[in-house]
Design an enzyme around this catalytic site. Structure first.
Site, PDB file in Angstrom:
ATOM      1  N   GLU A 145       3.777   1.471   2.191  1.00  0.00           N
ATOM      2  CA  GLU A 145       4.682   0.294   2.110  1.00  0.00           C
ATOM      3  C   GLU A 145       4.876  -0.591   2.991  1.00  0.00           C
ATOM      4  O   GLU A 145       6.184  -1.174   3.206  1.00  0.00           O
ATOM      5  CB  GLU A 145       6.101   1.255   1.819  1.00  0.00           C
ATOM      6  CG  GLU A 145       6.092   2.440   0.541  1.00  0.00           C
ATOM      7  CD  GLU A 145       7.325   3.034   0.289  1.00  0.00           C
ATOM      8  OE1 GLU A 145       7.972   3.590   1.169  1.00  0.00           O
ATOM      9  OE2 GLU A 145       7.702   2.696  -0.846  1.00  0.00           O
ATOM     10  N   ASP A 201       0.681  -1.387  -0.144  1.00  0.00           N
ATOM     11  CA  ASP A 201      -0.038  -0.084   0.039  1.00  0.00           C
ATOM     12  C   ASP A 201       0.920   1.296   0.022  1.00  0.00           C
ATOM     13  O   ASP A 201       1.980   1.292  -0.067  1.00  0.00           O
ATOM     14  CB  ASP A 201      -1.023   0.028   1.343  1.00  0.00           C
ATOM     15  CG  ASP A 201      -0.312   0.212   2.435  1.00  0.00           C
ATOM     16  OD1 ASP A 201       1.014   0.231   2.523  1.00  0.00           O
ATOM     17  OD2 ASP A 201      -0.911   0.708   3.502  1.00  0.00           O
TER      18      ASP A 201
END
EC number: 3.2.1.3
Length: 626
Positions: A214, A211
């Site tokens: 990270e 996402d």
């Protein structure tokens, strides 16, 4: 006079005891906040604009060593090292620049946008740990060195929000080019870059990835929403330059359908599908503001900022972070410092400038739309949000002539200003914006001069001033299909080679009518579905390979994997859909790939096919293993 004053004091005391709002006090409070925010924005705007451009190569004052057009995340090179360019951050920053440019023509901003486009054209072709351009996989690489070389260190990869966000940013400039009479430039320079990113989005949207923070490898609300918008806007942009995007039209409704699954019956958006977090994440608020369409009203399906779901979610996300020291005394209905998510442990978990500004921006967006449409609707879903601000409110629709409408507008505006005022409180005297500020002391933390922080401030300030981005077509792309399908379309990819913009691309003095397309575009693509019936065993996969790049040039490792989602013992069907240019002729075969990597080819002869030139949008090949 003494008696009147005494009665006023007694009345105020009764209000305090009964918990009733004091209108005079509330107005004084809102006036003070407004003046404070007015002053902060006036002072901070030129600082933020300057510092943002300082982080863009090659001439930025803090970007020495970065290639032209490269947006550096932060000049910080240690503790933490952010001396890289992230595809996501760069796209979001550039989208802000594009919005500023299209609102007020500026050659400095235009040169920055054009340099960014040229840099991204090159970056798309850089092979990296996520893959290469040949099958699009390399477009999912999250970050690169500032000289446009690959980053080979361990990282959370791939991240699938970068390509759609980059497409959105470049489409914004491409639309300006078209509307000012430069459709040929938009088609020759912008479209080839965007086309690759749209192909990636249509092909990989249903694959999990890391996402925007990270950390989580899962489906992400932010990524899914960006993917839907990119395909919707991409299809319209393609038509405006005399092209088409069949994959965009086929896949966008399915992405929007899947996006609805992130809504929780508990009254908020679950930002990631993982079982070790609540899902209450500023991810969802960022989604709302970056998918804001001022022409879409309070649409629920696209989670517009003033939709009941987005407002309910805003309350839940903000309330989940009120436990920090800097939020002491900031109860529900009062602005609070906001971070990424309550469970955050990065730098021990703190408020972020961009997150707190995002909370404000969503509210400014909502106020803009309410004023534009002249009414506010309160539903059972959004009631708790509104009651925090106007306790007497109940469900219903309030017209602009009502006192409740006015009370809501004033309360929400003051609430939004409160978030900006918190950012102002914790902004150093030099106006610099780091990534975070300490949850107890408010001192700046983590990376200094975060480019995304400056972009977030400028965006929130623009929305507060009633300056909004152009529509991206949400109002005509918000219908849900009867059932969701995880369908994808494998794309064709090519290096974007034209990167030199003509000089003097100035605004048109008269209204320019975009060219009208007759028939289908010369580069029209057909969605070709390959159906292969072959009995397989657990662990085996089926691929189609062939004589063209889209089919791996006969290399099984680069072939296109078919899906077994329709497979059964009575109907052993493997299938995939690939976007191929009309008129393309090729040979192909199917292969079975065993779990150990060994490959079994079907028998000769090669199959052959020529994609039609009759402007059809789809074609189907029904084959059986031989």
């Amino acid at each position: 006079m003494h008696l009147v004053s005494s009665l006023l004091v007694v009345g105020a005391a009764f209000q305090a005891v009964l918990g009733l709002p004091d209108p005079l006090h509330e107005k004084r409070h809102s006036d003070i906040i407004k003046r404070s925010v007015d002053s902060y924005i006036q002072t901070e705007t030129p600082i933020a604009q300057k510092n943002l451009l300082c982080n863009i190569g090659a001439s930025g004052c803090r970007a020495s060593g970065a290639a032209s057009g490269v947006v550096v995340a932060s000049p910080s090179k240690s503790s933490p090292d952010y001396w890289y360019t992230w595809t996501r951050d760069a796209a979001l920053v550039t989208k802000l620049i594009v919005d500023e440019f299209t609102n007020d023509y500026n050659t400095t901003l235009q040169n920055t946008i054009q340099a960014y486009a040229a840099a991204q054209a090159k970056l798309q072709g850089v092979s990296n740990p996520s893959g290469s351009l040949s099958n699009g996989a390399g477009l999912g690489e999250p970050k690169f060195m500032v000289d446009l070389q690959q980053f080979t260190g361990a990282w959370g990869r791939p991240q699938r929000d970068g390509p759609p966000l980059r497409a959105i940013a470049l489409i914004g400039y491409g639309k300006w080019l078209v509307s000012n009479g430069y459709a040929d430039t938009a088609k020759s320079i912008i479209w080839p870059i965007v086309k690759n990113d749209l192909a990636y989005t249509a092909q990989y949207w249903n694959n999990t990835g890391f996402d925007l923070w990270e950390e989580v490898n899962s489906s992400s609300f932010f990524t899914i929403a960006a993917s839907h918008r990119a395909l919707v806007e991409g299809s319209a942009f393609a038509k405006s330059v005399g092209s088409s995007c069949s994959a965009c039209d086929a896949i966008a409704p399915q992405i929007l359908c899947f996006q609805q699954s992130f809504w929780s019956n508990s009254g908020y958006i679950i930002s990631n599908f993982v079982n070790y977090r609540s899902g209450k994440d500023i991810n969802s608020v960022l989604t709302s503001i970056h998918n804001f369409d001022p022409a879409a009203g309070c649409d629920v399906n696209t989670f517009q900022p003033c939709s009941d779901r987005a407002l309910a979610n805003h309350k839940v996300v903000v309330d989940s972070m009120r436990f920090w020291g800097v939020n002491s005394g900031r109860t529900a209905g009062k602005a609070a410092a906001v971070g990424r998510y309550a469970e955050d442990v990065y730098y021990n978990g703190n408020p972020w400038y961009l997150a707190t500004l995002a909370a404000a921006e969503q509210l400014y967006d909502a106020v803009y739309v309410w004023k534009k449409q002249g009414s506010i609707t309160v539903t059972s879903t959004s009631l708790a949000f509104f009651k925090d601000l106007v306790p007497s409110v109940s469900t219903g629709t309030y017209s602009s002539s009502s006192s409740t409408y006015t009370a809501i507008i004033n309360a929400v505006t003051t609430y939004a200003d409160g978030f900006v005022d918190i950012v102002a409180q914790y902004t150093p005297s030099d106006g610099s914006l780091a990534e975070q500020f300490d949850k107890d002391s408010g001192a700046p933390l983590s990376a200094t001069h975060l480019t995304w922080s400056y972009a977030s401030f400028l965006s929130a300030a623009a929305r507060r001033a009633g300056i909004v981005p152009p529509s991206w077509g949400a109002a005509s792309a918000n219908s849900l299909p009867g059932s969701c399908s995880a369908s994808t379309v494998a794309g064709s990819y090519a290096t974007a080679t034209a990167t030199s913009f003509p000089a003097n691309l100035t605004p048109a003095s008269t209204t320019v009518t975009p060219p009208t397309q007759t028939g289908c575009a010369a580069d029209h693509e057909v969605l070709v579905t390959f159906n292969e019936k072959v009995t397989t065993s657990y662990g085996q996969t089926v691929k189609v390979v062939g004589s063209i790049a889209a089919l791996g040039n006969w290399a099984p490792a680069s072939g296109v994997t078919l899906s077994a989602k329709q497979y059964s013992s009575s109907n052993p069907l493997w299938s995939t859909t690939i976007a191929l240019p009309q008129g393309t002729s090729f040979k192909y075969k199917y292969v079975v790939v065993n779990s150990d990597g060994s490959v079994k080819w079907e028998n000769d002869p090669d199959r052959s096919y020529a994609v039609g030139t009759d402007c059809a949008s789809t074609a189907t090949l029904d084959d059986t293993w031989r």
